[in-house]
Scaffold this motif. Structure first.
Motif, PDB file in Angstrom:
ATOM      1  N   ASP B  59      62.455  35.313  59.244  1.00 25.20           N
ATOM      2  CA  ASP B  59      63.015  34.180  57.903  1.00 25.20           C
ATOM      3  C   ASP B  59      64.093  33.422  57.370  1.00 25.20           C
ATOM      4  N   THR B  60      63.947  32.463  57.605  1.00 29.40           N
ATOM      5  CA  THR B  60      65.203  31.980  56.802  1.00 29.40           C
ATOM      6  C   THR B  60      64.984  31.354  55.317  1.00 29.40           C
ATOM      7  N   ARG B 127      64.780  30.960  42.773  1.00 26.47           N
ATOM      8  CA  ARG B 127      64.922  29.872  43.677  1.00 26.47           C
ATOM      9  C   ARG B 127      67.174  29.790  43.953  1.00 26.47           C
ATOM     10  N   GLY B 128      66.835  29.912  44.980  1.00 21.52           N
ATOM     11  CA  GLY B 128      68.819  29.773  45.692  1.00 21.52           C
ATOM     12  C   GLY B 128      68.628  29.653  46.670  1.00 21.52           C
ATOM     13  N   ASP B 129      70.123  30.073  47.576  1.00 15.99           N
ATOM     14  CA  ASP B 129      69.938  30.987  48.677  1.00 15.99           C
ATOM     15  C   ASP B 129      70.326  32.466  47.971  1.00 15.99           C
ATOM     16  N   ARG B 159      66.940  31.053  52.918  1.00 15.86           N
ATOM     17  CA  ARG B 159      66.629  29.983  51.271  1.00 15.86           C
ATOM     18  C   ARG B 159      65.491  30.410  50.487  1.00 15.86           C
ATOM     19  N   VAL B 160      65.617  30.803  49.082  1.00  5.87           N
ATOM     20  CA  VAL B 160      64.411  30.267  48.477  1.00  5.87           C
ATOM     21  C   VAL B 160      63.910  28.828  48.024  1.00  5.87           C
ATOM     22  N   LEU B 161      63.085  28.830  48.407  1.00  9.64           N
ATOM     23  CA  LEU B 161      62.385  27.278  48.062  1.00  9.64           C
ATOM     24  C   LEU B 161      61.207  27.085  47.176  1.00  9.64           C
TER      25      LEU B 161
END
Lengths: 410, 436
Positions: B59-60, B127-129, B159-161
């Motif tokens: 997963d990205t 959140r964030g990369d 990447r955490v959306l």
């Protein structure tokens, strides 16, 4: 069979390669190598002087082979010992015991030596004993700060000294106040050679400096004569060169193998009573503990750090203002805020526009119309003066709440 | 080089023969020399770590609160069997607190020349990369006494959306939108509607909506239908200055504002409006402009993900200038900022007319439920002072909101969990009133 060829991608490893280790440490290694070479070179060029000092086998300038040969020529049996055990067994009625460096002996060794020699009729010669050594090896004598080594006249009745005449003496000076002693070769009033008679018949000779025993000085003045007479008074001479390999130097009172001495004194420590198997087993356990520490200390990769966001509570400034008013006892301000909030809420309930909510002439009649005859003094409750004390402020808040509830339910 | 507990245990057991059989240096040497030799042999026989080859997949992107799976495949090109412990290190916030250790460690056995795949499950808490850190391998020898250890850098980013928790409100707002929309066709014409189509008259239709000219051209009676205006422009302006950093519960104000942004973007994109995004503190920090309606939500999510609040005072003049530059046509400008008195009155109010004279401005602010709770505190003297401070803060917000309303700005002030639906409702109300 397919051999693994060169990987298509570059290595992802972050560990240092042996080549990198070599590149990083070669400078340091070079420095260490230079240091070692320099140290060896220095040692080789500068160590000649003091090597074999007072050793009867050494022919160097500071050795004592010359006097040893002279003594042998005079028929004195000569023996070199390096351990305290040998020295004490050799001490006897017809023996001269020469201790070349009494200051290097441990306090325990000095006590043992004193016990072994005090009972005999032999002679003990101590070279350059300092105050702490003297206090153990020749109690009662006081050592004074050293003087320079120069040629001095005997100035005493000791036959050996009178025969020898002037001798190069000096070094530590001794003060045998009130003891049975012959003081010779005084330097600035205090003797640098002291012959101390023991009650048992033996004697102890304290020499402030050993310089006249060196090969290079033996032939000057009356040095050789004095040396021969002091060391040759008994048929046997034991030349004690204290060494670090002496077991009595490393161990405590119970560990020097002189068991009967210890039991005689009745002192034996806890360690001495433990069987040696336990001690060695504990030592091996310590090795295991070090290995366990190495095992636990190695982390599986470095710690990962992360930038954390700031954590500021949005309500902080409001809370700060509350505490500030509390500290300043700003009851007027607090009451005004509470009344203002209640008036604003009630105005919307009774149909007064927010703009007119804080006019007593508009709000009070509207409230009275809503909840009937006014219970008590609405005017004072909603627009009155600030409460005088904290309890009144709490009460005001409760009354405002109950009024609002009443308006809401009516 | 690393040792194991087994080594220490053997050394400890060695104290028995040393203590009983040979309590001497010889005894210690007899125990420790073979042990050292065994350690060295074990170290030499362990599979090398440096030559291992790693590749990642998986997963990205992941929504905050969900879990991501990242695969790591290990190739052992050496001729020795790899028995190892492996740590796949990620930043601490990649896992729930307390589970980092268990989630990052793997036990691994790779026969010579073969490949094995591990899977690391991440559950990010922020959140964030998230960038992968080093992969550390400890390769044990056949005796399990010593190990080689080394690290590899195998880059990967997840990447955490933003969680978009308010998407549960989307269906109800879409239903409301459809009521406005031409699909439940409106026969009444008003502001904010545009001509949609002609269709045949059916009994029950308002006779005022009959298009007589079209009826004359056709043989049947035709009525006009209307639908809300489409292709309006919406620009969401996110203030990422210091006022957005304050935390409400455990999340900053900015995250609540993002949630509202996402719901509004999803809704406006469905309504056929063109959505743009601008994040600003003292410079433009993110922008989304001119995207097709189908892809705008993804673009906004992507732009918002790495944003963090900056601890600087927002430059209101620059913010308005940037907003004007991004909104060349008449737009709805949604300002997500704070209602604190000082920044609004000193910064925003003087430059607000530049926005309001051309655009419709909606200002949404996140209120603090804790301050509201403080205003209700009673009982002790401390509580009363808190209540007074809370009441004062709320009155201050109301006053600021009133000042803004005087400029024709629509103000939405709501706690974080209701801000998103409140903003969506305000948008729908403006749309229904034809003010877009």
């Amino acid at each position: 069979m397919t051999a693994v060829t060169t990987p298509s991608s570059p290595s992802t490893s972050t560990s240092v390669t042996p080549h990198q280790v070599w590149l990083r440490t070669r400078g340091l290694l070079l420095a260490v190598l230079l240091l070692v070479v320099a140290a060896i070179a220095l040692a080789a060029t500068r160590s000649g002087d003091q090597h074999g000092r007072l050793d009867p086998r050494s022919a160097g300038p500071y050795g004592s082979r010359a006097i040893a040969e002279l003594l042998k020529d005079h028929g004195i049996s000569f023996r070199v010992v390096t351990t305290l055990r040998d020295a004490t067994t050799a001490a006897g009625s017809d023996t001269t015991l020469l201790v070349t460096t009494p200051n290097l002996l441990t306090p325990h060794q000095q006590n043992t030596l004193r016990t072994a020699t005090s009972g005999t009729v032999g002679r003990t010669v101590l070279l350059g004993a300092d105050p702490t050594s003297v206090s153990r090896l020749a109690p009662g004598v006081q050592a004074k700060p050293p003087a320079s080594v120069v040629t001095r006249p005997p100035a005493c009745l000791l036959p050996a000294a009178r025969r020898a005449g002037s001798v190069e003496t000096g070094g530590v000076r001794y003060d045998a106040n009130g003891l049975d002693a012959i003081a010779c070769y005084p330097a600035a009033g205090l003797p640098s050679v002291l012959l101390l008679r023991q009650p048992a018949g033996g004697d102890t000779v304290l020499l402030g400096s050993a310089d006249f025993l060196y090969n290079e000085r033996l032939d000057r003045q009356g040095n050789a004569s004095l040396a021969l007479q002091l060391l040759g008074s008994r048929p046997h001479l034991t030349w004690y060169l204290p060494s670090l390999t002496d077991p009595s130097a490393t161990g405590g009172p119970a560990d020097d193998g002189n068991a009967d001495n210890n039991t005689a004194n009745g002192e034996s420590s806890f360690i001495g009573l433990i069987p040696s198997g336990w001690l060695w087993g504990t030592q091996q356990l310590a090795v295991a503990a070090v290995l366990a520490a190495v095992w636990r200390a190695r982390r599986l990769g470095p710690l990962v750090t992360e930038r954390l966001p700031v954590a500021i509570r949005a309500s902080e400034s409001t809370e700060g203002r509350a505490r500030l008013s509390r500290k300043a006892n700003a009851r007027d301000r607090a009451a005004a805020s509470l009344r203002h909030a209640t008036r604003t809420r009630m105005a919307s309930l009774v149909g007064v526009s927010p703009r007119e909510a804080h006019l007593p002439a508009v709000l009070l009649p509207a409230l009275s119309a809503r909840i009937g005859p006014a219970p008590g003094d609405l005017d004072v409750l909603l627009f009155g003066p600030a409460p005088a004390e904290d309890s009144a402020l709490v009460l005001l808040a409760d009354r405002l709440d109950s009024l609002e509830r009443e308006v809401r339910t009516s | 080089m690393a040792l194991t507990g087994r080594t220490a245990l053997l050394a400890a057991l060695g104290s028995l023969p040393v203590g009983i059989v040979a309590p001497s240096w010889t005894g210690m040497l007899a125990v420790n020399a073979p042990l050292s030799l065994a350690i060295l042999c074990d170290y030499a026989l362990a599979a090398p770590v440096r030559s291992l080859q790693f590749t990642r997949s998986g997963d990205t992107t992941v929504r905050l609160g969900d879990q991501a799976e990242v695969q790591l495949s290990v190739v052992n090109p050496s001729r020795r069997r790899l028995r190892a412990h492996l740590r796949d290190a990620w930043p601490p916030s990649s896992w729930l607190p307390g589970t980092e250790h268990a989630s990052s460690r793997h036990e691994l056995t790779v026969p010579p020349g073969e490949r094995r795949r591990l899977s690391t499950v991440l559950r990010p808490t922020r959140r964030g990369d998230r960038k992968a850190e080093q992969v550390t391998v400890r390769s044990y020898g056949p005796l399990g006494l010593a190990a080689r250890q080394g690290s590899h850098r195998v880059p990967w980013t997840v990447r955490v959306l933003p969680p978009f928790t308010s998407r549960k409100h989307l269906p109800s707002r879409l239903a409301r939108l459809r009521e406005l929309d031409g699909r439940t066709s409106l026969l009444t014409r008003g502001e904010g509607t545009e001509f949609d189509s002609l269709r045949a008259y059916v009994p029950g239709d308002d006779v005022r909506s009959i298009d007589w000219r079209a009826t004359a051209r056709q043989s049947a009676v035709a009525v006009r239908t209307w639908r809300p205006e489409r292709d309006r422009h919406v620009l969401v302006v996110l203030d990422t200055g210091r006022t957005s950093a304050g935390r409400l519960g455990d999340v900053p104000r900015l995250d609540a504002a993002m949630d509202a942004t996402l719901l509004l973007t999803a809704l406006a994109a469905r309504a056929g409006d063109r959505v743009g995004l601008l994040a600003y503190s003292r410079r433009v920090r993110a922008r989304v402009q001119g995207r097709a309606t189908g892809e705008v939500l993804a673009a906004v999510v992507d732009a918002l993900t790495p944003l963090e609040p900056e601890l600087v005072e927002t430059d209101a003049r620059g913010l308005v200038a940037a907003a004007l530059a991004h909104a060349p046509r008449r737009s709805l400008i949604v300002l997500l900022t704070s209602l604190d008195a000082a920044p609004v009155e000193e910064g925003l109010l003087p430059v607000l007319p530049q926005l309001t004279q051309r655009h419709t401005v909606l200002l949404a602010a996140v209120s603090d439920p804790q301050v509201a709770g403080m205003a209700d505190a009673r009982g002790t003297v401390d509580a009363i002072y808190e209540a007074a401070a809370g009441a004062e803060a709320e009155a201050q917000r109301r006053r600021t909101a009133d000042k803004l309303k005087r400029y024709g700005v629509v103000v939405v002030d709501a706690p974080p969990d209701t801000l998103a639906p409140a903003l969506a409702d305000a948008y729908l109300a403006l749309k229904a009133a034809g003010r877009l």
